[in-house]
Write an enzyme that holds these catalytic residues in place. Structure first.
Site, PDB file in Angstrom:
ATOM      1  N   ASP A 139      14.863  -0.447   0.449  1.00 55.91           N
ATOM      2  CA  ASP A 139      15.194  -1.258   1.682  1.00 55.91           C
ATOM      3  C   ASP A 139      16.441  -2.032   0.552  1.00 55.91           C
ATOM      4  OD1 ASP A 139      16.084  -0.665   3.844  1.00 55.91           O
ATOM      5  OD2 ASP A 139      14.554  -1.661   4.816  1.00 55.91           O
ATOM      6  N   GLU A 152       7.394   2.502  -6.497  1.00 56.29           N
ATOM      7  CA  GLU A 152       7.580   1.988  -5.390  1.00 56.29           C
ATOM      8  C   GLU A 152       7.620   3.261  -3.891  1.00 56.29           C
ATOM      9  OE1 GLU A 152       7.349  -0.218  -2.532  1.00 56.29           O
ATOM     10  OE2 GLU A 152       8.890  -1.935  -2.521  1.00 56.29           O
ATOM     11  N   ARG A 173       0.583   6.324   8.056  1.00 49.72           N
ATOM     12  CA  ARG A 173       0.319   6.504   6.274  1.00 49.72           C
ATOM     13  C   ARG A 173       0.093   7.791   5.602  1.00 49.72           C
ATOM     14  NH1 ARG A 173       1.810   1.965   4.116  1.00 49.72           N
ATOM     15  NH2 ARG A 173       0.262  -0.026   5.118  1.00 49.72           N
ATOM     16  N   ASP A 220       4.214   3.165   6.914  1.00 51.69           N
ATOM     17  CA  ASP A 220       3.000   3.314   8.020  1.00 51.69           C
ATOM     18  C   ASP A 220       4.358   2.271   8.785  1.00 51.69           C
ATOM     19  OD1 ASP A 220       3.470   0.209   6.023  1.00 51.69           O
ATOM     20  OD2 ASP A 220       2.268  -0.352   7.912  1.00 51.69           O
ATOM     21  N   LYS A 279       0.912  -1.422   0.130  1.00 51.61           N
ATOM     22  CA  LYS A 279      -0.476  -0.112   0.016  1.00 51.61           C
ATOM     23  C   LYS A 279       0.991   1.573  -0.579  1.00 51.61           C
ATOM     24  CE  LYS A 279      -3.220  -2.480   3.130  1.00 51.61           C
ATOM     25  NZ  LYS A 279      -3.087  -2.972   4.282  1.00 51.61           N
TER      26      LYS A 279
HETATM   27  P1  IMP Z   1      13.153  -4.128   0.646  1.00 49.62           P
HETATM   28  O1  IMP Z   1      12.350  -5.016   0.490  1.00 49.62           O
HETATM   29  O2  IMP Z   1      13.420  -4.503   1.960  1.00 49.62           O
HETATM   30  O3  IMP Z   1      13.750  -2.850  -0.228  1.00 49.62           O
HETATM   31  O4  IMP Z   1      11.273  -3.089   1.522  1.00 49.62           O
HETATM   32  C1  IMP Z   1      10.649  -2.599   0.991  1.00 49.62           C
HETATM   33  C2  IMP Z   1       9.227  -2.566   1.970  1.00 49.62           C
HETATM   34  O5  IMP Z   1       9.447  -2.415   3.297  1.00 49.62           O
HETATM   35  C3  IMP Z   1       8.742  -1.326   1.360  1.00 49.62           C
HETATM   36  O6  IMP Z   1       8.148  -1.024  -0.074  1.00 49.62           O
HETATM   37  C4  IMP Z   1       8.407  -0.851   2.221  1.00 49.62           C
HETATM   38  O7  IMP Z   1       6.770  -1.471   2.229  1.00 49.62           O
HETATM   39  C5  IMP Z   1       8.567  -1.433   3.774  1.00 49.62           C
HETATM   40  N1  IMP Z   1       9.953  -0.394   4.291  1.00 49.62           N
HETATM   41  C6  IMP Z   1      11.477  -0.927   4.223  1.00 49.62           C
HETATM   42  N2  IMP Z   1      11.937   0.340   5.167  1.00 49.62           N
HETATM   43  C7  IMP Z   1      10.592   1.122   5.685  1.00 49.62           C
HETATM   44  C8  IMP Z   1      10.576   2.137   6.257  1.00 49.62           C
HETATM   45  O8  IMP Z   1      11.725   2.612   6.541  1.00 49.62           O
HETATM   46  N3  IMP Z   1       9.678   2.536   6.785  1.00 49.62           N
HETATM   47  C9  IMP Z   1       8.722   1.674   6.703  1.00 49.62           C
HETATM   48  N4  IMP Z   1       8.310   0.831   5.282  1.00 49.62           N
HETATM   49  C10 IMP Z   1       9.780   0.597   5.001  1.00 49.62           C
END
Ligand code: IMP
Length: 183
Positions: free
Chosen positions: A106, A102, A168, A162, A46
């Protein structure tokens, strides 16, 4: 100042005015890069819904949008590393110029999985737009083509992002600190 839940603390990292300015710049770059083409934006639910809705209104091209939902961190702050598709696209992306939108890049686990899935569906091109990027956290080598802001390794909320479904709706992107023992 945004109101925090119970003993949580919020500190503004990026103000809404700066976000708006940067979203316009990113949209202008997309408009230039895809001149004469139609772009198909795929929002990752979301978290990306607010970024996508601001971004698409600043893109001066023919556009279409669709959404996907993938498993998120749930109530935790750490990724499990396992990605599941919870909601798939409504229509085919074959032959389309797709930009995956996105909220934040992260570890890169989510996007590297999604890119693999979407690439198999033979889009004409496939790029990534992410409002935020935490490069220091990367596990998979994913690079955003259109990035709003690089941020330090902090957990952030607001503008679609969130924590346990809260925050959000904040206009600014804020660093969230949880009470001791709640991490
Ligand atoms: P990744 O797979 O680790 O790159 O993470 C992607 C998803 O993790 C993002 O689309 C967010 O939904 C969530 N995410 C990563 N870091 C944060 C943060 O600092 N705050 C909130 N959600 C996060």
């Amino acid at each position: 100042m945004p109101v925090a839940h119970e003993n949580e603390k919020l500190k503004i990292l990026i103000r809404s005015t700066a976000i708006h300015k940067r979203v316009v710049q990113v949209a202008c770059k997309i408009t230039r890069d895809y001149k004469g083409e139609r772009v198909h934006l795929v929002g990752v639910l979301k978290g990306a819904c607010i970024f996508l809705s601001d971004l698409v209104r600043e893109i001066n091209l023919e556009t279409s949008i669709d959404f996907m939902a993938v498993s998120s961190y749930g109530k935790k702050k750490e990724s499990s590393g396992q990605v599941r598709v919870l909601k798939d696209l409504e229509s085919s992306i074959e032959g389309l110029h797709v930009i995956v939108v996105e909220d934040i890049l992260d570890t890169g686990l989510t996007l590297s999985y999604l890119l693999r899935v979407l690439q198999q569906r033979r889009p004409a091109s496939l790029r990534i737009a992410a409002l935020l990027d935490k490069p220091s956290r990367r596990i998979k080598p994913v690079k955003g083509d259109y990035v709003g802001f690089q941020i330090p390794n902090e957990f952030v909320v607001g503008y679609g992002l969130d924590y346990a479904e809260r925050y959000r709706n904040l206009k600014d992107v804020c660093v969230l600190t949880l009470p001791e023992g709640a991490q």
